[in-house]
Design an enzyme around this catalytic site. Sequence first.
Site, mmCIF file in Angstrom:
data_model
loop_
_atom_site.group_PDB
_atom_site.id
_atom_site.type_symbol
_atom_site.label_atom_id
_atom_site.label_comp_id
_atom_site.label_asym_id
_atom_site.label_seq_id
_atom_site.Cartn_x
_atom_site.Cartn_y
_atom_site.Cartn_z
ATOM 1 N N ASP A 65 -22.098 34.244 5.935
ATOM 2 C CA ASP A 65 -23.071 35.332 5.877
ATOM 3 C C ASP A 65 -24.474 34.751 6.022
ATOM 4 O OD1 ASP A 65 -24.460 37.914 4.703
ATOM 5 O OD2 ASP A 65 -22.347 38.404 4.934
ATOM 6 N N HIS B 75 -28.569 39.515 1.851
ATOM 7 C CA HIS B 75 -27.213 40.008 2.099
ATOM 8 C C HIS B 75 -26.148 39.030 1.631
ATOM 9 C CE1 HIS B 75 -23.765 41.503 4.542
ATOM 10 N NE2 HIS B 75 -24.338 42.676 4.349
ATOM 11 N N SER C 256 -19.794 46.150 4.330
ATOM 12 C CA SER C 256 -20.037 44.730 4.054
ATOM 13 C C SER C 256 -20.083 44.469 2.558
ATOM 14 C CB SER C 256 -21.349 44.289 4.706
ATOM 15 O OG SER C 256 -22.442 45.008 4.174
#
Length: 1411
Positions: free
Chosen positions: A769, A846, A1182
Amino acid sequence: MGSNSAICCILVFILMVLNSVYQYSAIEIEASQTALLFVNTSEASAKEIPENLFGIFFEEINHAGAGGLWAELVSNRGFEAGGPNTPSNIDPWSIIGDESSLIVSTERSSRFSRNKIALRMEVLCDNEGTSICPACGVGIYNPGFWGMNIEQGKTYKLVFYVRSEGSIDLSVSLMGSEGLQTLATANIKASHVSNWTKMEVLLQALGTDAKSRLQLTTTKKGVIWFDQVSLMPTDTYKGHGFRNDLFEMLKDLRPGFIRFPGGCFVEGEWLRNAFRWKATVGPWEERPGHFGDVWYYWTDDGLGHFEFLQLAEDLGAAPVWVFNNGVSHNDQVDTSSVLPFVQEILDGIEFARGGPQSKWGSLRAAMGHPEPFDLKYVAVGNEDCGKKNYVGNYLKFYSAIKKAYPDIKIISNCDGSSEPLDHPADMYDYHIYTGANNMFSSASKFDQVSRNGPKAFVSEYAVTGKDAGKGSLLAALAEAGFVIGLERNCDAVEMASYAPLFVNTNDRTWNPDAIVFNSAQVYGTPSYWMQHFFRESNGATLLSSSLQANSSSSLIASAIVWQKSEDNKKYLRIKVVNFGSNNVTLKIFIDGLELNSVPSFGFTKTELTSSNLMDENSFLVPKKVMPIKISMEEAGGKMDIPLLITKADDTESKLYIVYLGDKPHNDHERITDSHHDMLANVIGSSKDEAKMQMVYSYRHSFSGFAAKLTESQAKKIAEFPEVVHVIRNRHHKVLNTRSWDFLGLSARVPDNLLHESNMGDDIIIGVIDTGILPNSAFEDEGLGPIPARWKGECKSIGMFNASTQCNNKVIGARFYKDGFIEEFQGNITDYFTYSDNPSPLDAVGHGSHIASTAAGSFVANTSYFGHNFGTFRGGAPRAHLAIYKACWYEPTLETQTCNDADVLQAFEDASHDGVDILSLSFGPTMPFIAEVDMGSNLAMASFHAVSDGIPVVCAAGNDGPVGATVTNVSPWMLTVAASNMDRAFQTIITLGNNKTFSGQSLMTRDGIGFTDLIFGGEFNSVPNENFRFLPSEVAGKVVLCYLIKDGKSNIAAYAMAANASGATAMIVAVPPDDVTIFPFYTSNYSLVGLPVIQVDYETGTDIMNYCLTSDANPMVKLSSTKVLLGKPVPAKVAAYSSRGPNSYVPSVLKPDIAAPGTSILAVNAHSDFMTDGGYSLNSGTSIATPHVTGIVALLRSVHPDWSPAAIKSALVTSAWNTDTYGYPIFAESNPRKLADAFDYGGGIANPNGAAHPGLVYDMGRNDYIHYLCSLGYSNGLIYNATADNPEIQNVSGIRGMCPKPTMSTLDLNLPSITIPNLKDSITVKRTVTNVGLPVKSVYKAVIKTPLGTKVSVKPKILSFDYGIKKITFQVTIKSTKKYNLGYTFGSLTWTDGKHSVRSPISVKTEIVPLY
């Protein structure tokens, strides 16, 4: 006349795009042309080039000086930038403390007559008594110009002026970017400072931080005044105040002159803001500074008239002073009143040239330079020709200067290249900013210009616009051609300089620029390196030369001879630019020189080259485009030089993935070596050059590589027999406390999978990620040691400190940027440098959110904007984390993007390192591409990972509720949809008519009593920064707004506008999906500053109707937020969650499973209005993905021998189809509907059920190979993609890849059945494995039949014992309708009374195909 027969070395400088395939593969392009260059070394035909032909132009633009070349680290050092009136803005100074501890303001109380502003700081707290100051003190800090670059071991001189009515006790410190790390500090105590006192202290840095800040703090009560605070590194160039690295960049150009202090900067928008030299000399403390209203920033003028003259002297360059002639952009002095301006310039020249006893020369001497500066050039204004008073004013200046200083050359603004000037001048100024083609064509601009009269001063030239980008090779090539034209016309052109010179990437007002820098780094653009080709031209001899070619307009060349001072030898330099569309072989003939008399070592070639015309340099790849010097073999009487094309269609290289199938053996170095051999063969270069062109070599889980290739090279390499396919690089979008209780994994309940698995102890979760940021959720207290099988690494690099950020929780941290850089070169440099970090650190939040959701440690009392969320943890809190940062923020897309080349390398390393699970919260965009055909790199990489026993958990995508949008559809992937959970933050809305409604917010105060309500309107676009509601209408009221289309995701922007207009609160109506996705955009604790309550359209319409139709004054009351848990909040699939069916292979059900993904609290590195205390609420598939990743970690711990397919089966067949209270699960859509298999696969994940599923539908590598066979791929293609050793072409092995007959995709042993085109009747097979207890068990079939079908199972009963652990059964589905139906849904459940193994069935009847 003699000749230059004593030349010892020939240097050929070539400017072109190099693409080596053309040197070896002529059939790929049009045949190469030949051009002849004749050079005459006879002195009779030569010209002497002016000593100062090529120089530099410095303008205070883009923070070139302030925050750039001038090394002062403090911005707004005298507090004057806010203007003369007080109180004033002190930006960028900020306050440390709050209103209860100090009050800071400005006053006109400075000791300096020209700088009236000083800062007053009243400290209200003390080091004793009732109001105690914080231990670290209160005060002010300055971040400099976007961060101060403080380097370990270096010394910095701090100077400031202070006064106080009492004694002072100050701490002066250099702190890290967040104010937490102390890099240097000193204590200053003084008793007698009632008058202004100068303080000086040297600070030696103990650490490094490129974004540091200066702090002045105290813990002593009283009033302190500060003024003129300066911080300078002690190692500036010769102590003259110039930043060393930037000065060296200038020095390397060997400029013949420097034009200063600017162009438009000198004029100003208004004369009151023009650069006036007298205000910039004398002690720095006394300089008033000024606002540059053309480029919109304040300068303290530390870089003043004196410093510019000193800079010229330090560079060995002739100073060219541009002064204001009484004309600005918007006002001008009448010629009858200009004499005071003339006298000011005469004084300025005296300052530079006058003796140390003269009035102004003495000031220069007092500043440390008694000798005069060599000022011989002045320019009267900038781009002012044509303005009403310019010529009249010019003549006044010209006469006065020539009378006093007849040797000074005066430069007019008026262009004399087209027609003679109507006024006297020594030179005329010429500027050209244009596209690449026009720039190259302008090489002949001065060919026909008169050689009598004033000479040209080309003081500003550059390619601009789309051809330039932020500094492209194309621009540099065109400029090189133009500059060669200037050199060839050196009898008509006396000086030339590129513009602008510098850009600080934090203030890129003008594109492009020659030198790019930030607080710590610097690089030259291709245009900067182009100027290196002309460093030896000043004072050299231009030789006569001529070109003969079929299309000579695309070629330009020049030749010079100069004598090198270091060895007193003569050198011949030939410069050539090929700006055409054909390859050219250049044959060089040199008259008057025997080439064989030049030693063989005396021939060199230097190329300015790259693989792409639009290539740019960057901080990460600062020398992507720069001169490359190559030694040439002995010429033997002639020189043939290949000039490669700049504009052929096939010159653009792009990133490709070359996939060679499974790795042939375990000798990884040999595999990579074979990759280099293959690439070198294709591009026709050496192995070393192939290594430079290769981005990644994949060798651990499969064999392949990523490299920059042209389209023809990609086609060529695809023809190699061992190559499976060559795929264009693709990009993938990056698609908590209560959630784990909702899933039945409460840490407070001992009898569940969380405790059975010891919370995932010893499991290693790999997360690909955006990286990770340290947080208490990643601490390792109570964790076991790092598993002995771990082979990965966690090393310090950049801003990532492994000693503090790696532990037994975060055991691995890598990052991958090469593919991203190659694909986005020249477009993301600035943003990438400042908003992300070339290290595993997470700059966007994220990755940290994903990692902490999957495996975060326990963090008690987690709060978010005033709400206590209890104890935070991830799904497997004792699991280890391995971080693979392969996703970066891409500003043109305004999202995170994950580049194929980087992701594949992350897969490679993760497989080699020893991860147990991989979590991927991103996926490809539609259309989807076959797994082993020309396309899906992600599917290919995950195939090999799953074949190695590593489950790959992926996000389903965020394109719902539209059907057939689900991504990551390969059957070996575990694809996750998003649901909500049983929690809501309710705010009761009561209208004046006593009707009540429910909204959601994070309002922490005690509600709002009945208040006026007003309808603010509906909006469908992003508001501009100046948007406001009318204060007269909304002030003190609650505003109701409708947000539709693009406006729905901009709640914060409208709330800010409402707050700025004085509203009390805002009710916002958004589509249902946005109530799900973003229920808590803002609160009264956030940057917005007022409560925001969200409702759906139905509720919003009711409130609007009341607001618009009420006879009485509309009123509303808002309750404080109440957290609802359990039954009041129905379970549903989020609207944004992508839906099935699988658009690539409809018979493979996708998504597989759903998990909470809406408003999940977890760690977030990104600081914005959604983040509080290092945590934020995020939504998306996600975010659902790491929930399943955490569950898989727990399952892996309990069942280490289960395959990835068995784990997926356990999850799918045990999933919930109703919520934990027995209510049906809905799917948010328009309209809302009951959820089906295309919404959530098997259902919402049930971890405890998955731990003991009873039966599983298992599969392995061969099953997936047979699936590929069923899709119609050739045996050879599948063999190369999947065989253990594809280099060994085993004929029988290839032929045996696919069984005969080929299986149907319907028979893939999935835990689901999907029939996409049922015409009459069809039978499918499945095999189940008994993994439950007791071993002896009997399962009966329970069928829920899809509408319009009849379903039967054979056998209906499955009996297992110690000898029978696997049973195959058949399911027959028959259509009962003779017309087309859409998909209908049912299920097949095997139950033994203890376990229920449910497989979803999805059927579409298709009697007649519809088109």
